[in-house]
Every structure is written in C-alpha cells, then in structure tokens.
Design an enzyme around this catalytic site. Structure first.
Site, PDB file in Angstrom:
ATOM      1  CG  HIS A   6      -1.658  -1.250   1.456  1.00 60.61           C
ATOM      2  ND1 HIS A   6      -2.882  -1.559   0.926  1.00 60.61           N
ATOM      3  CD2 HIS A   6      -1.269  -2.340   2.175  1.00 60.61           C
ATOM      4  CE1 HIS A   6      -3.242  -2.778   1.314  1.00 60.61           C
ATOM      5  NE2 HIS A   6      -2.281  -3.278   2.067  1.00 60.61           N
ATOM      6  CB  SER A  65      12.609  23.078 -14.761  1.00 57.44           C
ATOM      7  OG  SER A  65      11.853  24.273 -14.781  1.00 57.44           O
ATOM      8  CE  LYS A  85      11.023  20.010 -11.245  1.00 58.53           C
ATOM      9  NZ  LYS A  85       9.625  20.391 -11.106  1.00 58.53           N
ATOM     10  CD  GLU A 141       8.105  12.778 -15.334  1.00 53.85           C
ATOM     11  OE1 GLU A 141       7.209  13.386 -14.732  1.00 53.85           O
ATOM     12  OE2 GLU A 141       9.074  13.354 -15.854  1.00 53.85           O
TER      13      GLU A 141
END
Ligand code: ARG
Length: 469
Positions: free
Chosen positions: A161, A282, A288, A295
C-alpha cells in the site's frame, strides 16, 4: 441555406473529391512500406517455388529474383520511389520489378494474392520484432541483475500500500523485475512459436489450382509448416494480437519500474540519483532534475495497450475471410512495438545509470516500524504466543514507541516489558532492519545470501543467452 452555399462548401473539387479521398483512405503504402524487406523475401521464396514446381520457367524465375534483389537494393539505399496510386507495398514492389525486368514480373503473382502476401509479410515482421525484444529484454534483465548483485545487502523499506511494511534489500527489489521480464520473454517466445506457420499459398482465400508446394515456401521462410486452412490463413491476426497483449503486459511492467524510479528519485525518497543522461532540467526552476525518460516509459503502456484494444475491436465480428478492415492492423502495431522497443532501451539505460543511495534507504528502513513483524515473530518463537496475540502485543509496543517518537530498536526494554513482562533483551537481536532481512532465508525471501545467489544465477544464465543471441 441554399444549394449554392452547399456547393461552395465542397468547392470546385467536388468531382475529384471521391477519387482522392478513396485513394487516401485506401492506400497503406505510407506505413506498410516498412514491410518491403519481408515482402521481397517472401516473393523470392514464392518465385523459386513456382519454378521448382514447373509453374513458371527457371529463366523467368531468375529474372524475377534478380529484379527483386535490385528493388531491395534500391530500398536500402533510399532510392525507391513509392507511389500512393499503387496502394501498398506489395503492388509497389511488383510494379518496380516490372519496370526493371518487364514481362516475367507479371508471372510472380501466379498462385498467390495480396491477402496471403500481407499475412506472410506481417508474420515475418512480427517474428523478427519478437526476436529483437527478446534480446533487449535480456539486456534489461542483465543490468537489473547486476544492480541486484551489487546491492544484495543494501537494506531498504519494502512497501505494501506504499506504506513501509518490512525491510527488504534493493537487490531483491531489482530481481523482482528480472522475474517479471522473464515471464514477458516467455510470453513473446510463446507467441512466436504459435505464429510460425506460413500463410503463403492460401492465395485469396480458397487455395489455388496450381500445383504449388507450400512446404517448400514455408521452409524457405523458416516457418515450421504451412498454415492448414486457407480461410484461416488469410483472416487470422491472432499473431499480432498475442504479440500486442504480451507487449502490453511488458509495457505495464516497465511502467511500474518507471514509477518506482520516479518516486525513488524524489527529494522525499532520495533512494537513487539519476545522472544528466536520463533527466532534463526545467526552463524556469534551476534546481530541477526531472526523470522524463521514466515518465515517458510510464506513459507508453497507454499506447501499447491501446493498440491491443484497437486491433481486437477491428477484428471483432469480421466475417471470413479477408476484409480491408484488416489493413488497420499495421499502424497501431508498428506504433506500439516501436514504443515498446524505445521504452525497453530507455529503462535499460536508466537502470544502468541510476545510483542507489544506501544511506537514504537505510534511514527510511528505520522509519515506519518496518520490523514490527519481526517483533511479533520473536514473541511467537521465544514466548510461544499464538501469532494473533503476538500481533496484538506488538501493536501496543509500536504505539508506545510512536508516542515516544522512537524506532522499535531504540525503545527501552522496560517500556516493552510494560506491555509484555516476559520480553527479554534477546528481542533486540531481531529488531534492526539488517537482522530482519538476513533472517528471511526462506526460498525466494529477501536475505542477502539468497539475493546474491539468485542474482549470480541470473547473470550466468543471461550471459550465456546474450552471448548466443
Ligand atoms: N494493403 C493490404 C493490407 O494491408 C493488403 C491486402 C490487400 N488485399 C485486398 N484484397 N485488397 O491489408
């Protein structure tokens, strides 16, 4: 609205429109040209068979083979001009052979149809793609197993979980993916075995009156045998569906790994570091480092599973035998298979590139009372408590540790004895994450010695296979 405005809408093209649109919806050359090498290979096998059976002369066959080879050379050097007016790859190749050798080219299409041609070409293509997947997946397994061996004893929290559950090792986690990919390879191999029947010679749908030798063409194209029913041969796309289904499951596995990489690379987890090779910055936030490759891999499963759905729906309810609907099999399949190939390569690169941060994993393993089960097991073993009762006692001890903001191993013996007076000092021998993982020696468990052994056995198997491949 007047008739005049309707006319204006369709403009002066009205007459030309149907023909042009017809060509646009009908033509497949834009995407099936990638089947040209398979098409030529199958045509060569067919021409040789026709000559061997005395259906065309040896001289004509020689010309045809020469022509086909020349077309292949033109394609490989980028010189081939495809035309949409000729609809598809089969007609384009044949027409080019005709340009090159003249009349004998017309004999190539004896005892065959585009229906058995396309079924044959696509099988050859899918079979090659599966072979390439197998090698690529073995490569990914290899980098995972190498990480597993290096981190066989690196402790991290295991989750259920996504809550800290029990400590595991990073190597064990890597090997879980090795197992998944092993099953993926099995599914592809299985699909490949089943697809290995040759439709060539089924002709349009009913077979042919010419004395062809279907075993000969099947052999020449490395198929196990000719397909047994001509109607089935030209209308079956199971081989694409099965491959896409296997691809969808593989893509799903990759998306899970990708998701974990995304999570682990966050500041909050910090379990791994990624280099510049597989991240982007970024344009506005200088700090970043985004795990874009992971992704995108996580996202690819959408296309791959979508392709499976798409083709399943195309095939649903189609009467036998061939219908043009089936031309819709290729674009989605190419896109899905290309996407998967890219995702496997990206994952192999990322796994190889990622740098585990053992300290961060170890610190996280201390949080969340991940060794609570070990405490309960100790109560069962040392005090002979029934597990259910041990579970209850442990719950109370965890609550106490929580109220003191301490990990279990730092809670005092006295505090534990306040819950269960028979607990002794020996309990501390099971409460650290290291003790916890090394005690899990059951087959398939996370103990470092298990993981090391399993990683090595995978590496040995993979090295052999990769060397062969
Ligand atoms: N381009 C077609 C396809 O991909 C080839 C088969 C055409 N057959 C036909 N009867 N029109 O399916």
């Amino acid at each position: 609205m007047t008739d005049k405005s309707a006319n204006r809408m369709w403009g002066g093209r009205f007459k030309a429109l149907p023909a042009e649109i017809m060509e646009e919806i009908n033509a497949s050359i834009g995407f099936d040209k990638r089947l040209a090498p398979q098409d030529i290979r199958a045509s060569k096998a067919h021409a040789s068979m026709l000559a061997a059976q005395g259906i065309i002369t040896k001289a004509d066959a020689r010309e045809i083979l020469k022509g086909l080879e020349q077309v292949l050379a033109e394609i490989e050097s980028g010189k081939m001009d495809y035309t949409r007016a000729l609809e598809d790859v089969h007609m384009n190749v044949e027409a080019r052979v005709k340009d090159l050798i003249g009349t004998p080219a017309g004999r190539l299409h004896t005892a065959r149809s585009r229906n058995d041609q396309v079924a044959t070409d696509f099988r050859l293509y899918v079979r090659e793609t599966i072979d390439a997947f197998d090698t690529a997946l073995a490569g990914l397994q290899f980098v995972l197993a190498r990480k597993a061996e290096a981190h066989a004893a690196t402790v991290m929290p295991g989750f259920t979980h996504l809550q800290p559950a029990q400590p595991v090792t990073f190597g064990h986690h890597m090997l879980a993916y090795v197992e998944m990919l092993g099953r993926d390879r099995g599914r592809f191999a299985d699909a490949s075995r089943r697809l290995n029947e040759c439709p060539l010679g089924a002709a349009a749908l009913a077979g042919t009156s010419f004395p062809i030798d279907r075993h000969m063409t099947a052999d020449a194209l490395d198929f196990d045998k000719p397909s047994a029913n001509s109607l089935d041969a030209v209308s079956d796309r199971d081989f694409v569906l099965e491959t896409l289904a296997a691809a969808a499951i593989t893509a799903m596995h990759l998306s899970r790994l990708a998701e974990e990489i995304v999570l682990w690379a966050t500041h909050q987890f910090g379990f791994i570091r990624l280099s510049d090779k597989f991240t982007t910055g970024s344009s506005i936030m200088p700090q970043k480092r985004n795990p874009d490759a992971a992704e995108l891999t996580r996202a690819k499963v959408g296309r791959v599973a979508g392709a499976f759905q798409s083709l399943l729906i195309v095939m649903k309810g189609l009467p036998l035998a061939y219908s043009k609907d089936m031309q819709e099999d290729k674009e989605v399949a190419f896109d899905a298979l290309d996407s998967l190939a890219l995702a496997i390569a990206a994952m192999a690169g990322m796994v190889d590139d990622m740098e585990p941060v053992p300290d961060a994993m170890r610190a996280a393993a201390d949080q969340g009372y991940a060794t609570a089960t070990d405490l309960a097991d100790w109560l069962v073993r040392a005090l002979k408590l029934p597990f259910r009762e041990a579970h209850h006692v442990t719950g109370r001890i965890v609550a106490e540790a929580e109220s003191q903001s301490l990990p279990l191993e730092k809670l005092s013996l006295k505090a534990m004895q306040a819950v269960e007076r028979r607990i002794t000092n020996d309990v501390f021998s099971v409460l650290s994450p290291e003790k916890s993982v090394s005690s899990r020696k059951s087959y398939g468990g996370t103990a470092p010695q298990n993981v090391r052994k399993m990683a090595r056995s995978w590496l040995k198997r993979l090295e052999k296979g990769l060397a062969r491949g």
